[in-house]
Design a protein around this motif. Structure first.
Motif, PDB file in Angstrom:
ATOM      1  N   THR A 195      55.213  70.599  -5.129  1.00  0.00           N
ATOM      2  CA  THR A 195      56.391  69.982  -5.732  1.00  0.00           C
ATOM      3  C   THR A 195      56.032  68.759  -6.584  1.00  0.00           C
ATOM      4  N   LEU A 196      54.793  68.287  -6.469  1.00  0.00           N
ATOM      5  CA  LEU A 196      54.368  67.126  -7.258  1.00  0.00           C
ATOM      6  C   LEU A 196      54.211  67.511  -8.729  1.00  0.00           C
ATOM      7  N   PRO A 197      54.699  66.664  -9.638  1.00  0.00           N
ATOM      8  CA  PRO A 197      54.622  66.990 -11.067  1.00  0.00           C
ATOM      9  C   PRO A 197      53.194  67.228 -11.566  1.00  0.00           C
ATOM     10  N   SER A 198      52.236  66.460 -11.079  1.00  0.00           N
ATOM     11  CA  SER A 198      50.852  66.637 -11.548  1.00  0.00           C
ATOM     12  C   SER A 198      50.287  67.990 -11.120  1.00  0.00           C
ATOM     13  N   ILE A 199      50.626  68.421  -9.924  1.00  0.00           N
ATOM     14  CA  ILE A 199      50.172  69.734  -9.435  1.00  0.00           C
ATOM     15  C   ILE A 199      50.823  70.839 -10.255  1.00  0.00           C
ATOM     16  N   ARG A 200      52.114  70.704 -10.515  1.00  0.00           N
ATOM     17  CA  ARG A 200      52.829  71.713 -11.317  1.00  0.00           C
ATOM     18  C   ARG A 200      52.272  71.774 -12.738  1.00  0.00           C
ATOM     19  N   GLN A 201      51.954  70.609 -13.330  1.00  0.00           N
ATOM     20  CA  GLN A 201      51.410  70.594 -14.687  1.00  0.00           C
ATOM     21  C   GLN A 201      50.066  71.313 -14.746  1.00  0.00           C
ATOM     22  N   LEU A 202      49.197  71.036 -13.787  1.00  0.00           N
ATOM     23  CA  LEU A 202      47.912  71.738 -13.739  1.00  0.00           C
ATOM     24  C   LEU A 202      48.118  73.244 -13.556  1.00  0.00           C
ATOM     25  N   GLN A 203      49.062  73.615 -12.713  1.00  0.00           N
ATOM     26  CA  GLN A 203      49.349  75.041 -12.512  1.00  0.00           C
ATOM     27  C   GLN A 203      49.820  75.682 -13.817  1.00  0.00           C
ATOM     28  N   ASN A 204      50.644  74.978 -14.589  1.00  0.00           N
ATOM     29  CA  ASN A 204      51.082  75.499 -15.882  1.00  0.00           C
ATOM     30  C   ASN A 204      49.905  75.667 -16.840  1.00  0.00           C
ATOM     31  N   LYS A 249      48.026  78.772 -15.823  1.00  0.00           N
ATOM     32  CA  LYS A 249      48.791  79.971 -16.191  1.00  0.00           C
ATOM     33  C   LYS A 249      48.754  80.227 -17.697  1.00  0.00           C
ATOM     34  N   GLU A 250      48.900  79.158 -18.489  1.00  0.00           N
ATOM     35  CA  GLU A 250      48.956  79.296 -19.945  1.00  0.00           C
ATOM     36  C   GLU A 250      47.580  79.248 -20.623  1.00  0.00           C
ATOM     37  N   LYS A 251      46.518  79.032 -19.807  1.00  0.00           N
ATOM     38  CA  LYS A 251      45.143  78.940 -20.333  1.00  0.00           C
ATOM     39  C   LYS A 251      45.031  77.881 -21.442  1.00  0.00           C
ATOM     40  N   THR A 252      45.643  76.739 -21.183  1.00  0.00           N
ATOM     41  CA  THR A 252      45.671  75.626 -22.123  1.00  0.00           C
ATOM     42  C   THR A 252      44.331  74.895 -22.130  1.00  0.00           C
ATOM     43  N   SER A 253      43.843  74.551 -23.316  1.00  0.00           N
ATOM     44  CA  SER A 253      42.647  73.730 -23.432  1.00  0.00           C
ATOM     45  C   SER A 253      43.012  72.295 -23.067  1.00  0.00           C
ATOM     46  N   VAL A 254      42.216  71.701 -22.178  1.00  0.00           N
ATOM     47  CA  VAL A 254      42.540  70.398 -21.611  1.00  0.00           C
ATOM     48  C   VAL A 254      41.340  69.454 -21.737  1.00  0.00           C
ATOM     49  N   GLY A 261      37.916  71.862 -21.636  1.00  0.00           N
ATOM     50  CA  GLY A 261      37.889  73.276 -21.296  1.00  0.00           C
ATOM     51  C   GLY A 261      39.241  73.694 -20.765  1.00  0.00           C
ATOM     52  N   LYS A 262      39.238  74.803 -20.074  1.00  0.00           N
ATOM     53  CA  LYS A 262      40.463  75.324 -19.477  1.00  0.00           C
ATOM     54  C   LYS A 262      40.369  75.197 -17.967  1.00  0.00           C
ATOM     55  N   VAL A 263      41.486  74.827 -17.357  1.00  0.00           N
ATOM     56  CA  VAL A 263      41.519  74.689 -15.907  1.00  0.00           C
ATOM     57  C   VAL A 263      41.484  76.093 -15.305  1.00  0.00           C
ATOM     58  N   PHE A 264      40.499  76.341 -14.452  1.00  0.00           N
ATOM     59  CA  PHE A 264      40.328  77.651 -13.827  1.00  0.00           C
ATOM     60  C   PHE A 264      41.075  77.708 -12.492  1.00  0.00           C
ATOM     61  N   TRP A 265      40.938  76.653 -11.692  1.00  0.00           N
ATOM     62  CA  TRP A 265      41.676  76.544 -10.434  1.00  0.00           C
ATOM     63  C   TRP A 265      41.730  75.083 -10.008  1.00  0.00           C
ATOM     64  N   GLN A 266      42.598  74.816  -9.042  1.00  0.00           N
ATOM     65  CA  GLN A 266      42.666  73.498  -8.419  1.00  0.00           C
ATOM     66  C   GLN A 266      42.916  73.671  -6.938  1.00  0.00           C
ATOM     67  N   ASP A 267      42.453  72.700  -6.175  1.00  0.00           N
ATOM     68  CA  ASP A 267      42.815  72.626  -4.770  1.00  0.00           C
ATOM     69  C   ASP A 267      43.205  71.176  -4.485  1.00  0.00           C
ATOM     70  N   ILE A 268      43.339  70.824  -3.252  1.00  0.00           N
ATOM     71  CA  ILE A 268      43.821  69.491  -2.909  1.00  0.00           C
ATOM     72  C   ILE A 268      42.868  68.396  -3.380  1.00  0.00           C
ATOM     73  N   ASN A 269      41.555  68.696  -3.477  1.00  0.00           N
ATOM     74  CA  ASN A 269      40.565  67.682  -3.825  1.00  0.00           C
ATOM     75  C   ASN A 269      39.964  67.813  -5.213  1.00  0.00           C
ATOM     76  N   MET A 305      44.060  63.163 -17.826  1.00  0.00           N
ATOM     77  CA  MET A 305      43.909  64.519 -18.341  1.00  0.00           C
ATOM     78  C   MET A 305      45.048  64.775 -19.313  1.00  0.00           C
ATOM     79  N   LYS A 306      44.734  65.504 -20.386  1.00  0.00           N
ATOM     80  CA  LYS A 306      45.779  65.810 -21.358  1.00  0.00           C
ATOM     81  C   LYS A 306      45.463  67.126 -22.039  1.00  0.00           C
ATOM     82  N   ALA A 307      46.518  67.803 -22.441  1.00  0.00           N
ATOM     83  CA  ALA A 307      46.364  69.051 -23.185  1.00  0.00           C
ATOM     84  C   ALA A 307      45.817  68.723 -24.572  1.00  0.00           C
ATOM     85  N   ARG A 308      44.913  69.575 -25.042  1.00  0.00           N
ATOM     86  CA  ARG A 308      44.359  69.392 -26.396  1.00  0.00           C
ATOM     87  C   ARG A 308      45.220  70.169 -27.375  1.00  0.00           C
TER      88      ARG A 308
END
Length: 72
Positions: free
Chosen positions: A9-18, A21-26, A38-46, A68-71
């Motif tokens: 439910t945290l905005p930062s977690i949701r943004q990374l998930q987006n 999903k969208e394969k955004t360059s970051v 590069g592109k975020v492949f996965w994230q976990d709690i750490n 972190m920001k989208a390119r």
């Protein structure tokens, strides 16, 4: 919720998930001053796994990230 739970439910977690999903360059600026792009492949709690243009994967501790920001 325990401190070790992955709170989607945290905005930062949701943004990374987006971005995943969208394969955004970051761009990730680290506390050390290094920049990883590069592109975020996965994230976990750490950590966050970033895949660069050469398909090389880098795992970064979230505590090491200054911003972190989208390119465009």
């Amino acid at each position: 919720m325990a401190a070790t739970d992955f709170d989607t439910t945290l905005p930062s977690i949701r943004q990374l998930q987006n971005w995943i999903k969208e394969k955004t360059s970051v761009e990730f600026k680290l506390m050390s001053g290094d920049v990883i792009t590069g592109k975020v492949f996965w994230q976990d709690i750490n950590c966050v796994c970033i895949v660069d243009a050469n398909e090389e994967k880098t795992i970064v501790w979230k505590l090491a990230i200054a911003y972190m920001k989208a390119r465009s």
